[in-house]
Design a protein around this motif. Sequence first.
Motif, PDB file in Angstrom:
ATOM      1  N   SER A   1       0.842  -1.190   0.000  1.00 15.41           N
ATOM      2  CA  SER A   1       0.000   0.000   0.000  1.00 15.41           C
ATOM      3  C   SER A   1       0.884   1.249   0.000  1.00 15.41           C
ATOM      4  N   SER A   2       0.297   2.345  -0.317  1.00  9.68           N
ATOM      5  CA  SER A   2       1.019   3.615  -0.367  1.00  9.68           C
ATOM      6  C   SER A   2       1.456   4.018   1.043  1.00  9.68           C
ATOM      7  N   SER A   3       2.599   4.674   1.140  1.00  6.65           N
ATOM      8  CA  SER A   3       3.108   5.073   2.449  1.00  6.65           C
ATOM      9  C   SER A   3       2.336   6.269   3.008  1.00  6.65           C
ATOM     10  N   THR A   4       1.774   7.082   2.135  1.00  3.30           N
ATOM     11  CA  THR A   4       0.982   8.228   2.592  1.00  3.30           C
ATOM     12  C   THR A   4      -0.459   8.049   2.131  1.00  3.30           C
ATOM     13  N   PRO A   5      -1.412   8.356   2.972  1.00  3.87           N
ATOM     14  CA  PRO A   5      -2.817   8.220   2.551  1.00  3.87           C
ATOM     15  C   PRO A   5      -3.148   9.238   1.466  1.00  3.87           C
ATOM     16  N   SER A   6      -4.013   8.850   0.549  1.00  2.00           N
ATOM     17  CA  SER A   6      -4.347   9.737  -0.567  1.00  2.00           C
ATOM     18  C   SER A   6      -5.304  10.849  -0.152  1.00  2.00           C
ATOM     19  N   THR A   7      -6.108  10.613   0.878  1.00  2.03           N
ATOM     20  CA  THR A   7      -7.029  11.648   1.349  1.00  2.03           C
ATOM     21  C   THR A   7      -6.853  11.841   2.848  1.00  2.03           C
ATOM     22  N   LYS A   8      -7.092  13.057   3.282  1.00  2.00           N
ATOM     23  CA  LYS A   8      -7.033  13.347   4.705  1.00  2.00           C
ATOM     24  C   LYS A   8      -8.373  12.975   5.331  1.00  2.00           C
ATOM     25  N   PRO A   9      -8.365  12.398   6.527  1.00  2.00           N
ATOM     26  CA  PRO A   9      -9.652  12.114   7.170  1.00  2.00           C
ATOM     27  C   PRO A   9     -10.330  13.421   7.589  1.00  2.00           C
ATOM     28  N   ARG A  10     -11.598  13.501   7.322  1.00  2.00           N
ATOM     29  CA  ARG A  10     -12.351  14.702   7.671  1.00  2.00           C
ATOM     30  C   ARG A  10     -13.082  14.484   8.989  1.00  2.00           C
ATOM     31  N   THR A  11     -13.160  15.531   9.755  1.00  2.00           N
ATOM     32  CA  THR A  11     -13.942  15.455  10.980  1.00  2.00           C
ATOM     33  C   THR A  11     -15.387  15.795  10.651  1.00  2.00           C
ATOM     34  N   PHE A  12     -16.288  15.168  11.348  1.00  4.76           N
ATOM     35  CA  PHE A  12     -17.703  15.443  11.137  1.00  4.76           C
ATOM     36  C   PHE A  12     -18.396  15.516  12.485  1.00  4.76           C
ATOM     37  N   THR A  13     -19.480  16.272  12.503  1.00  2.00           N
ATOM     38  CA  THR A  13     -20.261  16.440  13.724  1.00  2.00           C
ATOM     39  C   THR A  13     -21.350  15.387  13.757  1.00  2.00           C
ATOM     40  N   ALA A  14     -21.424  14.652  14.843  1.00  2.00           N
ATOM     41  CA  ALA A  14     -22.447  13.618  14.985  1.00  2.00           C
ATOM     42  C   ALA A  14     -23.617  14.175  15.789  1.00  2.00           C
ATOM     43  N   TYR A  15     -24.812  13.914  15.328  1.00  2.00           N
ATOM     44  CA  TYR A  15     -26.017  14.363  16.004  1.00  2.00           C
ATOM     45  C   TYR A  15     -26.762  13.170  16.573  1.00  2.00           C
ATOM     46  N   SER A  16     -27.444  13.386  17.664  1.00  3.14           N
ATOM     47  CA  SER A  16     -28.207  12.321  18.287  1.00  3.14           C
ATOM     48  C   SER A  16     -29.541  12.161  17.559  1.00  3.14           C
ATOM     49  N   PHE A  17     -29.952  10.916  17.384  1.00  2.00           N
ATOM     50  CA  PHE A  17     -31.235  10.653  16.746  1.00  2.00           C
ATOM     51  C   PHE A  17     -32.378  10.698  17.750  1.00  2.00           C
ATOM     52  N   VAL A  18     -32.063  10.774  19.034  1.00  2.00           N
ATOM     53  CA  VAL A  18     -33.082  10.851  20.075  1.00  2.00           C
ATOM     54  C   VAL A  18     -33.017  12.251  20.672  1.00  2.00           C
ATOM     55  N   PRO A  19     -33.879  13.169  20.230  1.00  2.00           N
ATOM     56  CA  PRO A  19     -33.756  14.554  20.678  1.00  2.00           C
ATOM     57  C   PRO A  19     -34.386  14.813  22.042  1.00  2.00           C
ATOM     58  N   PHE A  20     -34.984  13.814  22.652  1.00  2.00           N
ATOM     59  CA  PHE A  20     -35.708  14.051  23.895  1.00  2.00           C
ATOM     60  C   PHE A  20     -34.921  13.521  25.083  1.00  2.00           C
ATOM     61  N   SER A  21     -34.803  14.338  26.092  1.00  2.00           N
ATOM     62  CA  SER A  21     -34.167  13.925  27.333  1.00  2.00           C
ATOM     63  C   SER A  21     -35.185  14.061  28.458  1.00  2.00           C
ATOM     64  N   PRO A  22     -35.298  13.082  29.350  1.00  2.00           N
ATOM     65  CA  PRO A  22     -36.264  13.199  30.450  1.00  2.00           C
ATOM     66  C   PRO A  22     -35.938  14.347  31.388  1.00  2.00           C
TER      67      PRO A  22
END
Length: 99
Positions: A16-37
């Motif tokens: 495999s290549s010694s350097t990755p071809s793309t940089k990993p991107r950060t992403f924001t994760a959202y909760s699918f359960v918007p309700f908190s007791p």
Amino acid sequence: MRKTHYIAFRNFFHKSSSTPSTKPRTFTAYSFVPFSPFAMLDPTILALGGIVLGIAIIERILERWGVIDLVNQFAKVMRFILPVTFYGALFYFFATFMF
């Protein structure tokens, strides 16, 4: 400009290549359960519920004391106040709750 990384054809399949071809991107994760007791512990909603519960307790105490006329007046007022308070608190909860 980007640097071009060359790989020999024979090494392409074996290593495999010694350097990755793309940089990993950060992403924001959202909760699918918007309700908190814990969201129901809003002081405004608790105060409205406490006031309505207090009026209902006072109505029961007056009924035990035998003051039926005053209890009837409370009942007439509560028939209007309870639904208005409930729907008002429900609207307030969804208007101020951050999804």
